[in-house]
Enzyme design. Structure first.
Site, mmCIF file in Angstrom:
data_model
loop_
_atom_site.group_PDB
_atom_site.id
_atom_site.type_symbol
_atom_site.label_atom_id
_atom_site.label_comp_id
_atom_site.label_asym_id
_atom_site.label_seq_id
_atom_site.Cartn_x
_atom_site.Cartn_y
_atom_site.Cartn_z
ATOM 1 N N SER A 1 -8.055 5.055 -7.185
ATOM 2 C CA SER A 1 -8.468 5.550 -5.870
ATOM 3 C C SER A 1 -7.989 6.956 -5.539
ATOM 4 O O SER A 1 -8.419 7.514 -4.531
ATOM 5 C CB SER A 1 -7.999 4.585 -4.778
ATOM 6 O OG SER A 1 -8.751 3.410 -4.850
ATOM 7 N N LYS B 1 -10.748 9.298 -4.999
ATOM 8 C CA LYS B 1 -11.528 9.316 -3.747
ATOM 9 C C LYS B 1 -11.307 10.606 -2.964
ATOM 10 O O LYS B 1 -12.139 11.003 -2.153
ATOM 11 C CB LYS B 1 -11.177 8.085 -2.906
ATOM 12 C CG LYS B 1 -11.613 6.778 -3.573
ATOM 13 C CD LYS B 1 -11.091 5.550 -2.848
ATOM 14 C CE LYS B 1 -11.486 4.270 -3.574
ATOM 15 N NZ LYS B 1 -10.856 3.068 -2.972
ATOM 16 N N TYR C 1 -19.133 4.950 -8.685
ATOM 17 C CA TYR C 1 -17.803 4.611 -8.143
ATOM 18 C C TYR C 1 -16.831 4.148 -9.241
ATOM 19 O O TYR C 1 -15.704 4.649 -9.349
ATOM 20 C CB TYR C 1 -17.979 3.523 -7.069
ATOM 21 C CG TYR C 1 -16.683 2.965 -6.550
ATOM 22 C CD1 TYR C 1 -15.942 3.654 -5.598
ATOM 23 C CD2 TYR C 1 -16.176 1.745 -7.018
ATOM 24 C CE1 TYR C 1 -14.734 3.146 -5.122
ATOM 25 C CE2 TYR C 1 -14.983 1.240 -6.555
ATOM 26 C CZ TYR C 1 -14.259 1.946 -5.610
ATOM 27 O OH TYR C 1 -13.067 1.451 -5.153
ATOM 28 N N TYR D 1 -3.961 2.935 2.671
ATOM 29 C CA TYR D 1 -4.511 1.705 3.253
ATOM 30 C C TYR D 1 -3.602 1.177 4.355
ATOM 31 O O TYR D 1 -3.124 1.944 5.185
ATOM 32 C CB TYR D 1 -4.756 0.633 2.160
ATOM 33 C CG TYR D 1 -5.412 1.239 0.950
ATOM 34 C CD1 TYR D 1 -6.717 1.697 1.036
ATOM 35 C CD2 TYR D 1 -4.730 1.418 -0.245
ATOM 36 C CE1 TYR D 1 -7.325 2.299 -0.049
ATOM 37 C CE2 TYR D 1 -5.334 2.009 -1.334
ATOM 38 C CZ TYR D 1 -6.627 2.449 -1.224
ATOM 39 O OH TYR D 1 -7.218 3.045 -2.293
ATOM 40 N N VAL E 1 -4.640 2.053 -7.600
ATOM 41 C CA VAL E 1 -4.067 0.826 -8.179
ATOM 42 C C VAL E 1 -3.616 0.996 -9.632
ATOM 43 O O VAL E 1 -3.028 0.088 -10.200
ATOM 44 C CB VAL E 1 -4.989 -0.410 -8.076
ATOM 45 C CG1 VAL E 1 -5.108 -0.903 -6.656
ATOM 46 C CG2 VAL E 1 -6.335 -0.165 -8.710
HETATM 47 N N1 GLN Z 1 -11.403 0.836 -8.577
HETATM 48 C C1 GLN Z 1 -10.490 0.155 -7.713
HETATM 49 C C2 GLN Z 1 -11.208 -0.908 -6.921
HETATM 50 O O1 GLN Z 1 -12.290 -0.695 -6.493
HETATM 51 C C3 GLN Z 1 -9.833 1.147 -6.816
HETATM 52 C C4 GLN Z 1 -8.872 0.521 -5.840
HETATM 53 C C5 GLN Z 1 -7.629 1.332 -5.625
HETATM 54 O O2 GLN Z 1 -7.212 2.144 -6.447
HETATM 55 N N2 GLN Z 1 -6.964 1.055 -4.530
HETATM 56 O O3 GLN Z 1 -10.722 -1.974 -6.681
#
Ligand code: GLN
Length: 309
Positions: free
Chosen positions: A64, A67, A191, A243, A261
């Site tokens: 993420s 993003k 994505y 988050y 993650v």
């Molecule tokens: N690709 C991961 C997902 O969609 C990204 C989530 C993350 O890094 N928080 O679950």
């Protein structure tokens, strides 16, 4: 000036001694095999000097953290119209939560939760095939980091495509509200691939430098975004980048930051430096446990918190 090299060495030594390292993400099978003992840190100051320690040159799945880059690209394409597609408020829920979407007519709270990043990927697809949109993202990240060796880890992308049921649900749910212009398979193709970008801490700290230096990358001499846009992206990272743990991260670290993650965090000390850390074990909010701790030490010892020393 602080002795930043001594500081990153200290942090690396301190982290190496920790036995409680959090839990590696296992819902993406390809991430479950990563050794939680890894730790890397890289700091690039706005004058372009680098300080690294530990596994700063080992690639990991940025997940993420990507993003931030897709948001920057999408803002470049459609400007403030992006905010018709996605909000800019903290969600107060998990990164992959679906509950808010129904109550808010399929409009994701912010571009960093999964639903929001999926909406951003849909924007990036306009006029493109998925392959082309993915290519644009990779080229942009290479440009930001000034490093053409950056690639997508296809094993991670495939692994998540095979198991990303929750993300398919989010995308289909948004499509049911008329909030995606492209088929869910295409949007998620983009994505999953940008989440599977493999980068090192050193590369990530280069890529984030424009956010620390008012939209301009002092290492390459190139302007990426306006000063105002850099400031706003930083604001989103501070309020939404971790988050449901964003409040705690602001309290403890006091810097805009974006986690993934894969255990990476990219943090920005405006006017000072871009910092990347990596420790694969996660806390209960899906943010790197020891990565957050490393940044807390960093902010404390440098006095770089945006809230004061
Ligand atoms: N690709 C991961 C997902 O969609 C990204 C989530 C993350 O890094 N928080 O679950």
């Amino acid at each position: 000036m602080h002795d930043l090299q001594a500081l990153v060495n200290d942090i690396q030594r301190e982290i190496a001694n920790h036995s409680k390292r959090g839990k590696v993400a296992d819902y993406i099978p390809q991430l479950a095999v990563v050794d939680p003992a890894h730790f890397g840190i890289a700091v690039t100051t706005v004058d372009g000097t680098e300080y690294v320690a530990g596994d700063a040159d080992v690639s990991f799945s940025i997940q993420s953290v990507s993003k931030v880059f897709t948001l920057t690209l999408a803002l470049g394409m459609v400007g403030d119209r992006l905010w018709n597609r996605v909000g800019r408020e903290p969600s107060g829920s998990a990164f992959n939560s679906i509950v808010q979407l129904e109550l808010e007519n399929g409009k994701p709270r912010n571009p960093f939760i999964n639903a929001g990043a999926i909406a951003v990927a849909d924007v990036l697809l306009a006029g493109h095939q998925p392959k082309e949109a993915i290519g644009e993202i990779v080229r942009f990240v290479r440009f930001l980091a000034d490093d053409d060796s950056i690639v997508i880890d296809e094993h991670v992308a495939r692994s998540e495509t095979e198991t990303g049921f929750r993300n398919f649900a989010l995308a289909q749910f948004m499509r049911s509200f008329g909030r995606l212009d492209h088929p869910a398979e295409h949007v998620l193709g983009v994505y999953f691939h940008h989440c599977a970008l493999a980068m090192t801490c050193r590369q990530l700290s280069h890529a984030g430098l424009f956010l620390a230096a008012g939209g301009h990358n002092p290492s390459t001499g190139r302007t990426v975004v306006s000063r105002g846009r850099a400031r706003r992206i930083n604001a989103l990272m501070l309020t939404c980048g971790h988050y449901d743990g964003s409040g705690d991260f602001a309290y403890r670290v006091g810097l805009p930051g974006k986690s993934g993650v894969g255990g990476g965090i990219m943090a920005v000390a405006p006017g000072k430096a871009s910092i990347a850390v990596w420790s694969p074990g996660l806390n209960e909010n899906g943010n790197s446990l020891l990565g957050s701790y490393a940044l807390e030490m960093m902010a404390q010892r440098t006095g770089w918190s945006i809230f004061g020393v």
